[in-house]
Design a protein around this motif. Structure first.
Motif, PDB file in Angstrom:
ATOM      1  N   ASP A   1      41.895  36.858  35.602  1.00 17.65           N
ATOM      2  CA  ASP A   1      42.266  37.345  34.267  1.00 17.65           C
ATOM      3  C   ASP A   1      41.130  38.162  33.662  1.00 17.65           C
ATOM      4  O   ASP A   1      41.363  39.210  33.043  1.00 17.65           O
ATOM      5  N   TYR A   2      39.906  37.686  33.837  1.00 13.66           N
ATOM      6  CA  TYR A   2      38.751  38.415  33.301  1.00 13.66           C
ATOM      7  C   TYR A   2      38.531  39.727  34.055  1.00 13.66           C
ATOM      8  O   TYR A   2      38.268  40.774  33.453  1.00 13.66           O
TER       9      TYR A   2
ATOM     10  N   VAL B   1      40.185  44.034  22.103  1.00 17.72           N
ATOM     11  CA  VAL B   1      40.665  43.876  23.472  1.00 17.72           C
ATOM     12  C   VAL B   1      40.511  42.411  23.839  1.00 17.72           C
ATOM     13  O   VAL B   1      39.418  41.849  23.753  1.00 17.72           O
ATOM     14  N   SER B   2      41.614  41.789  24.226  1.00 18.59           N
ATOM     15  CA  SER B   2      41.609  40.369  24.577  1.00 18.59           C
ATOM     16  C   SER B   2      41.862  40.208  26.075  1.00 18.59           C
ATOM     17  O   SER B   2      42.508  41.050  26.703  1.00 18.59           O
ATOM     18  N   VAL B   3      41.378  39.123  26.627  1.00 17.56           N
ATOM     19  CA  VAL B   3      41.560  38.852  28.053  1.00 17.56           C
ATOM     20  C   VAL B   3      43.041  38.629  28.340  1.00 17.56           C
ATOM     21  O   VAL B   3      43.744  37.955  27.577  1.00 17.56           O
ATOM     22  N   SER B   4      43.501  39.193  29.428  1.00 20.22           N
ATOM     23  CA  SER B   4      44.886  39.016  29.837  1.00 20.22           C
ATOM     24  C   SER B   4      45.132  37.566  30.257  1.00 20.22           C
ATOM     25  O   SER B   4      44.210  36.834  30.618  1.00 20.22           O
TER      26      SER B   4
ATOM     27  N   ARG C   1      40.703  41.546  35.573  1.00 20.39           N
ATOM     28  CA  ARG C   1      41.748  42.523  35.234  1.00 20.39           C
ATOM     29  C   ARG C   1      41.464  43.218  33.919  1.00 20.39           C
ATOM     30  O   ARG C   1      41.966  44.307  33.666  1.00 20.39           O
ATOM     31  N   THR C   2      40.665  42.582  33.072  1.00 16.76           N
ATOM     32  CA  THR C   2      40.395  43.135  31.745  1.00 16.76           C
ATOM     33  C   THR C   2      39.257  44.152  31.757  1.00 16.76           C
ATOM     34  O   THR C   2      39.148  44.978  30.859  1.00 16.76           O
TER      35      THR C   2
ATOM     36  N   ASN D   1      38.265  36.257  24.245  1.00 12.48           N
ATOM     37  CA  ASN D   1      39.229  35.552  25.087  1.00 12.48           C
ATOM     38  C   ASN D   1      40.120  34.647  24.244  1.00 12.48           C
ATOM     39  O   ASN D   1      40.854  33.824  24.766  1.00 12.48           O
TER      40      ASN D   1
ATOM     41  N   LYS E   1      40.064  47.900  31.428  1.00  9.90           N
ATOM     42  CA  LYS E   1      40.559  48.174  30.079  1.00  9.90           C
ATOM     43  C   LYS E   1      39.396  48.316  29.098  1.00  9.90           C
ATOM     44  O   LYS E   1      39.386  49.208  28.245  1.00  9.90           O
TER      45      LYS E   1
END
Length: 321
Positions: A48-49, A32-35, A51-52, A8, A55
């Protein structure tokens, strides 16, 4: 070996330094990072978490040897996929703060858990590997204080002592009000002025200049894992005055001058003593114990163990004719 990194905080210097050193040893990464946007006063929200997660599940199917989740809130999405082993690194606030229940619930489900200090392992309440983040001893080296002050623009400070606070004042866990209180008291008691320098948001490559320009580093955090600023200060022989959090007492055990205290009175006394002595510390020698090379070897050992165990399980699985 190919590793999927979940984080994150994709710009965290200590994480990126570790990954760069692992890359030099043959490990490749996809991150892959949190949006969502985040700063010192704004944290990402549950949406936000969430949505990730899709992915992560999609990316994890691309044949990785393992997934390395950095920070407790990344663990649930790492575990949402079922085919790839998970290494979880906990950073400190995810063990000492409100995220702890998530970390505690997910930790037993991961193949390996890494914490930064013995204090964190005890707080987590389960077995874990204690591996503090390493410090880059090539980047963080002692240097001329006068030249460093010119580079960071402190050359007009006169005879005032310069105390470094390398965090945003808005980050509540870093307890800036206490740092201000300690420095104000020392300023009132010493013959020379004492200035508190808050430094944050600068390029990480410039941080050694600030370390060399300062007379002491002050750490007043409510909680920590293994604070990188302390280890970086040690590497630059900058004296440290700190509260007793994380692994600070262990790191500074043989560093002189340095000071670890619990009360305001102890911190004020320690800061005054360090400033009056006017000496650089012997911290660099102690910092070798947590060099990026040493800690990377330990992380690589975990990677090889986790990936190797998975490979052996595949070999030993019954074959369908």
């Amino acid at each position: 070996m190919h590793v999927l990194t979940l984080t994150n905080s994709a710009d965290a210097p200590f994480m990126n330094q570790q990954m760069a050193e692992l890359e030099r040893r043959g490990v490749s990464f996809t991150t892959v990072s949190v949006s969502g946007d985040v700063d010192a006063t704004t944290a990402r929200g549950p949406t936000d978490y969430l949505r990730t997660v899709p992915k992560v599940i999609s990316e994890s199917s691309n044949g990785y040897d393992l997934i390395h989740a950095h920070y407790g809130l990344m663990a649930p999405m790492a575990l949402a996929q079922l085919g790839t082993p998970v290494v979880l690194s906990l950073w400190g606030s995810d063990v000492h703060g409100p995220v702890k229940p998530v970390s505690s619930l997910c930790a037993p489900l991961c193949e390996e858990v890494v914490v930064m200090s013995e204090e964190m392992r005890e707080e987590l309440g389960r077995d874990a590997r204690v591996i503090p983040d390493g410090v880059d001893l090539e980047r963080f080296q002692p240097g001329s204080q006068d030249r460093a002050r010119e580079r960071v623009g402190w050359d007009d400070a006169g005879d005032a002592y310069q105390v470094l606070f390398p965090y945003p004042p808005e980050r509540e866990v870093k307890n800036y009000p206490r740092a201000r209180r300690i420095v104000t008291a020392a300023d009132n008691l010493l013959d020379r002025p004492v200035e508190l320098r808050t430094v944050h948001g600068v390029d990480h490559d410039t941080v050694p200049d600030y370390m060399n320009a300062a007379d002491a580093l002050l750490l007043t955090s409510h909680s920590e894992g293994s604070p990188n600023s302390v280890k970086e200060a040690m590497a630059c022989n900058l004296p440290v005055v700190a509260v007793d959090v994380g692994d600070v007492r262990e790191r500074l055990a043989r560093v002189e001058p340095s000071w670890v205290g619990t009360s305001d009175e102890e911190l004020i006394t320690g800061l005054m003593d360090v400033l009056k002595r006017g000496e650089r510390s012997n911290g660099r020698e102690a910092a070798k114990e947590v060099s990026i090379e040493r800690t990377t070897e330990q992380i690589l050992e975990i990677y090889e163990q986790v990936a190797g165990e998975t490979t052996q399980q595949v070999r030993d699985a019954p074959q369908i004719e």
